[in-house]
Structure formats: structure tokens, C-alpha cells
Write a protein that holds these residues in place. Structure first.
Motif, mmCIF file in Angstrom:
data_model
loop_
_atom_site.group_PDB
_atom_site.id
_atom_site.type_symbol
_atom_site.label_atom_id
_atom_site.label_comp_id
_atom_site.label_asym_id
_atom_site.label_seq_id
_atom_site.Cartn_x
_atom_site.Cartn_y
_atom_site.Cartn_z
ATOM 1 N N PRO A 120 0.830 -1.216 0.000
ATOM 2 C CA PRO A 120 0.000 0.000 0.000
ATOM 3 C C PRO A 120 0.860 1.260 0.000
ATOM 4 O O PRO A 120 0.483 2.262 -0.612
ATOM 5 C CB PRO A 120 -0.795 -0.118 1.302
ATOM 6 C CG PRO A 120 -0.840 -1.571 1.606
ATOM 7 C CD PRO A 120 0.439 -2.140 1.077
ATOM 8 N N ALA A 121 2.023 1.198 0.649
ATOM 9 C CA ALA A 121 2.898 2.370 0.717
ATOM 10 C C ALA A 121 3.308 2.842 -0.676
ATOM 11 O O ALA A 121 3.563 4.024 -0.890
ATOM 12 C CB ALA A 121 4.133 2.046 1.558
ATOM 13 N N GLN A 122 3.370 1.916 -1.626
ATOM 14 C CA GLN A 122 3.725 2.278 -3.000
ATOM 15 C C GLN A 122 2.601 3.104 -3.641
ATOM 16 O O GLN A 122 2.854 4.078 -4.331
ATOM 17 C CB GLN A 122 3.973 1.006 -3.818
ATOM 18 C CG GLN A 122 4.449 1.260 -5.228
ATOM 19 C CD GLN A 122 5.901 1.681 -5.253
ATOM 20 O OE1 GLN A 122 6.629 1.395 -4.316
ATOM 21 N NE2 GLN A 122 6.311 2.355 -6.309
ATOM 22 N N SER A 127 3.561 9.194 -6.537
ATOM 23 C CA SER A 127 2.541 9.783 -7.408
ATOM 24 C C SER A 127 2.772 9.406 -8.870
ATOM 25 O O SER A 127 1.861 9.422 -9.672
ATOM 26 C CB SER A 127 2.536 11.306 -7.250
ATOM 27 O OG SER A 127 3.822 11.805 -7.520
ATOM 28 N N GLU A 128 4.017 9.068 -9.230
ATOM 29 C CA GLU A 128 4.338 8.761 -10.630
ATOM 30 C C GLU A 128 4.091 7.291 -10.981
ATOM 31 O O GLU A 128 4.318 6.891 -12.118
ATOM 32 C CB GLU A 128 5.827 9.020 -10.903
ATOM 33 C CG GLU A 128 6.416 10.153 -10.121
ATOM 34 C CD GLU A 128 6.508 11.398 -10.972
ATOM 35 O OE1 GLU A 128 7.564 11.573 -11.588
ATOM 36 O OE2 GLU A 128 5.505 12.138 -11.037
ATOM 37 N N MET A 129 3.712 6.494 -9.982
ATOM 38 C CA MET A 129 3.773 5.045 -10.144
ATOM 39 C C MET A 129 3.064 4.496 -11.370
ATOM 40 O O MET A 129 3.692 3.770 -12.138
ATOM 41 C CB MET A 129 3.309 4.345 -8.870
ATOM 42 C CG MET A 129 3.421 2.866 -8.922
ATOM 43 S SD MET A 129 1.878 2.146 -9.437
ATOM 44 C CE MET A 129 1.122 1.883 -7.853
ATOM 45 N N PRO A 130 1.800 4.804 -11.631
ATOM 46 C CA PRO A 130 1.203 4.124 -12.781
ATOM 47 C C PRO A 130 1.945 4.446 -14.080
ATOM 48 O O PRO A 130 2.313 3.529 -14.822
ATOM 49 C CB PRO A 130 -0.229 4.636 -12.825
ATOM 50 C CG PRO A 130 -0.457 5.401 -11.581
ATOM 51 C CD PRO A 130 0.855 5.715 -10.968
ATOM 52 N N GLU A 131 2.210 5.727 -14.315
ATOM 53 C CA GLU A 131 2.849 6.128 -15.582
ATOM 54 C C GLU A 131 4.236 5.510 -15.702
ATOM 55 O O GLU A 131 4.613 4.989 -16.754
ATOM 56 C CB GLU A 131 2.956 7.652 -15.686
ATOM 57 C CG GLU A 131 1.618 8.373 -15.805
ATOM 58 C CD GLU A 131 0.875 8.475 -14.472
ATOM 59 O OE1 GLU A 131 1.556 8.369 -13.413
ATOM 60 O OE2 GLU A 131 -0.363 8.626 -14.473
#
Ligand code: C2E
Ligand code: CA
Ligand code: CA
Ligand code: CA
Length: 280
Positions: A120-122, A127-131
Motif C-alpha cells: 500500500p505504501a507504494q 505519485s508517478e507510479m502508474p505512468e
């Protein structure tokens, strides 16, 4: 204890972590280990329970500490979550798995799916994670469908719009979502229709006593029926015996992983396994 081999975690126990000093020290060592890429990724095959073929693999982190020996992810992941190191660690891991997925694409008769545990911390801290992860898939020219992210009920329970949006973005890029440790947490079930989930993983605590505890069998069967009606596939983890496998297959469970098939192994060993499976 140090000589007990790479696969055992004897040296470092939970009680030792109770001192802040040890946690601070481990966090420092971890920072260094990320920098020098001293973590290793093990792969555990996941088989189709009908064909017995390897169709997926779960990627699991390993940390061979220079002086303390092998430290379990159960110990170091919470430390990484507490101090933000989970973000660079997970990004490194995602890239490595994408790299191997590319490398192994032609090795299997049909492309293997790789699952990665995401804390969950990820979701909350990057904020950039999906892209960033979607770009990594493009960079290695693997379809999003090659990757399955294993999340836990806890994430969905506390999910805000931001988490929902990230899950949607990942899913739109083809990346699949598995609900890990199913049945051990809060199980409000409403999130099964609220989020785009592709797989449910039956936790190993249900599989362990499957042959002796009728309640565990009833629960596993019920999970499979419910999942299938919702259009989800089911993966059982922690399968150690042929008896457990037979019961799960009879219950209609789709996929399984566990010591019956193989323990998590280094990339080179997994590659050999794929070559052998292809030759067979
Ligand atoms: P998990 O996601 O539930 O992973 C399954 C665990 O069960 C793994 O332990 C695996 O080695 C073990 N296992 C597999 N088959 C069997 C079996 O037949 N019997 C038994 N008794 N155990 C089996 P591992 O690798 O020690 O990982 C422990 C936990 O650490 C994972 O539980 C996961 O929550 C976390 N973890 C591991 N790697 C990562 C990672 O890269 N990122 C994050 N966020 N968490 C990770
Ligand atoms: Ca998992
Ligand atoms: Ca689990
Ligand atoms: Ca877990």
C-alpha cells in the motif's frame, strides 16, 4: 547461524527488530543495498491446475545481507515501508521483472505472466507510479498483460480516489490485479465489484489443513464459486501435497503455486525450468 545456507532466515528474528537501533541500522544498510543493487529476485512457478503447465510466476524479493545473512522480506519490507525506501525498491523490482519477462518471452510456449507484490505504501507514496510502470512495460516492449500486481485487501479497504484512479490507470494499460492473502483480512467483499480485479489468491492458511479440516475445504470451494461468478480466476498458494492439489483442482481452482511444484528460485534456475518445460 550464518552458515545455515542461502534459503534460511535463522540469523535475524523478529525479536531482534524490537530495538530501534537495529531498525535504523537495517534501514541504512538497505539504502546502500538498493544503491548497489544487492537485492535479488526469486521466481516461484504458478501452474495451471488442469494442464500442470507453468503459466505464471510470482516474483519475490530476497536480501542477502553482507554480514547478517539472508533476511526475510517479512522483516525488511515493513522497514522499507516505514522509511519510504519501498518506492525505489519497488521501482527497481518492476524494471528487473519487466527485463526478465522480455528475456523469457520466447522461451515458454505461451508468454508467462509475472506477478509482483505491491505494498500500500507504494500506492500512497509514489505519485508517478502508474505512468512510470506503464512506461517501463513499453520500454521493454512487453504488453501490460504480462504483469500482475498482487495487492491486499487492506489497500482496498482504505482506498481513496487516488488509489482507485491508479488501479484504473494500470488496468487500462492491461496490467492485471490479483487480490493476495484473500480471506485473511477484512473481507468486506464489496470491493470485489468496485475495483477491476482479475485474480483472487486463496491464502496458504486455508490450503495448509485442507485435507483434515472440512471447514477450510468449504471455504476454498465457496471462494472459487464466488470468484468464477464474478468473472475472476483463482490462484491457490502454499500447495505442498498432491492431496491438497487434487482437492483444489476438484473445487475448480484455476492455478496453484507451492512447494509441491517448486520453491521460489533464482532467475537462472527459473530459466532452466522454462527450458526443460519447453523440451518436455
Ligand atoms: P506472499 O505474497 O503471501 O508470498 C507467498 C509466500 O509464501 C512467499 O514467502 C513464498 O516463498 C511462500 N511460499 C510459497 N509456497 C509455499 C508453500 O508451499 N508453503 C509455504 N509454507 N510457504 C510457501 P516469502 O518469499 O518469504 O515472502 C513473504 C512475504 O513477503 C510475501 O508474502 C509478501 O507479502 C512479502 N514480499 C515478498 N517479496 C515482496 C516484494 O517484492 N514486495 C512486497 N511489497 N512484498 C514482498
Ligand atoms: Ca503474493
Ligand atoms: Ca499470501
Ligand atoms: Ca502477502
Amino acid at each position: 547461524a550464518k552458515s545455515s545456507g542461502r534459503n534460511r532466515y535463522c540469523f535475524f528474528t523478529h525479536s531482534m527488530l524490537e530495538t530501534t537501533q537495529t531498525r535504523v541500522m537495517l534501514a541504512r544498510d538497505m539504502r546502500e543495498a538498493i544503491e548497489h543493487e544487492n537485492f535479488e529476485i526469486y521466481f516461484q512457478p504458478i501452474v495451471d491446475l488442469n494442464s500442470n503447465r507453468i503459466v505464471k510466476a510470482e516474483a519475490l524479493l530476497r536480501w542477502q545481507h553482507p554480514t547478517r545473512g539472508m533476511i526475510s522480506p517479512v522483516v525488511f519490507i515493513p522497514i522499507a515501508e516505514a522509511n519510504g525506501l519501498i518506492v525505489p525498491l519497488s521501482n527497481w523490482m518492476f524494471r528487473e521483472v519487466a527485463k526478465m519477462a522480455r528475456r523469457w518471452r520466447e522461451l515458454a510456449s505461451s508468454p508467462i505472466q509475472f506477478s509482483i507484490n505491491v505494498s500500500p505504501a507504494q500506492f500512497h507514496g509514489d505519485s508517478e507510479m502508474p505512468e512510470c510502470w506503464i512506461d517501463t512495460c513499453r520500454e521493454y516492449a512487453i504488453p501490460g498483460e504480462t504483469i500482475v500486481l498482487e495487492i491486499t485487501e487492506g489497500l482496498l479497504l482504505k482506498a481513496n480516489d487516488d488509489v482507485g484512479g491508479k488501479l484504473r490507470a494500470l488496468h487500462q494499460a492491461g496490467i492485471q490485479i490479483a487480490l493476495d492473502d484473500f480471506g485473511t483480512g477484512y473481507s468486506s467483499l464489496s470491493y470485489l465489484k468496485k475495483f477491476d480485479i482479475d485474480f483472487i489468491k486463496i491464502d496458504k492458511s486455508f490450503v495448509r489443513d485442507l485435507e483434515t479440516d472440512p471447514n477450510d475445504l468449504v471455504l476454498s470451494e465457496a471462494i472459487v464459486v464466488m470468484a468464477h461468478k464474478l468473472g475472476l480466476k483463482v490462484i491457490a498458494e502454499g500447495i505442498e501435497s498432491a492431496g491438497q492439489k487434487a482437492l483444489l483442482a476438484a473445487a475448480g481452482c484455476d492455478y496453484g503455486q507451492g512447494y509441491l511444484y517448486a520453491k521460489p528460485m533464482p532467475a537462472a534456475a527459473f530459466e532452466n525450468l522454462l527450458r526443460e518445460a519447453r523440451a518436455a
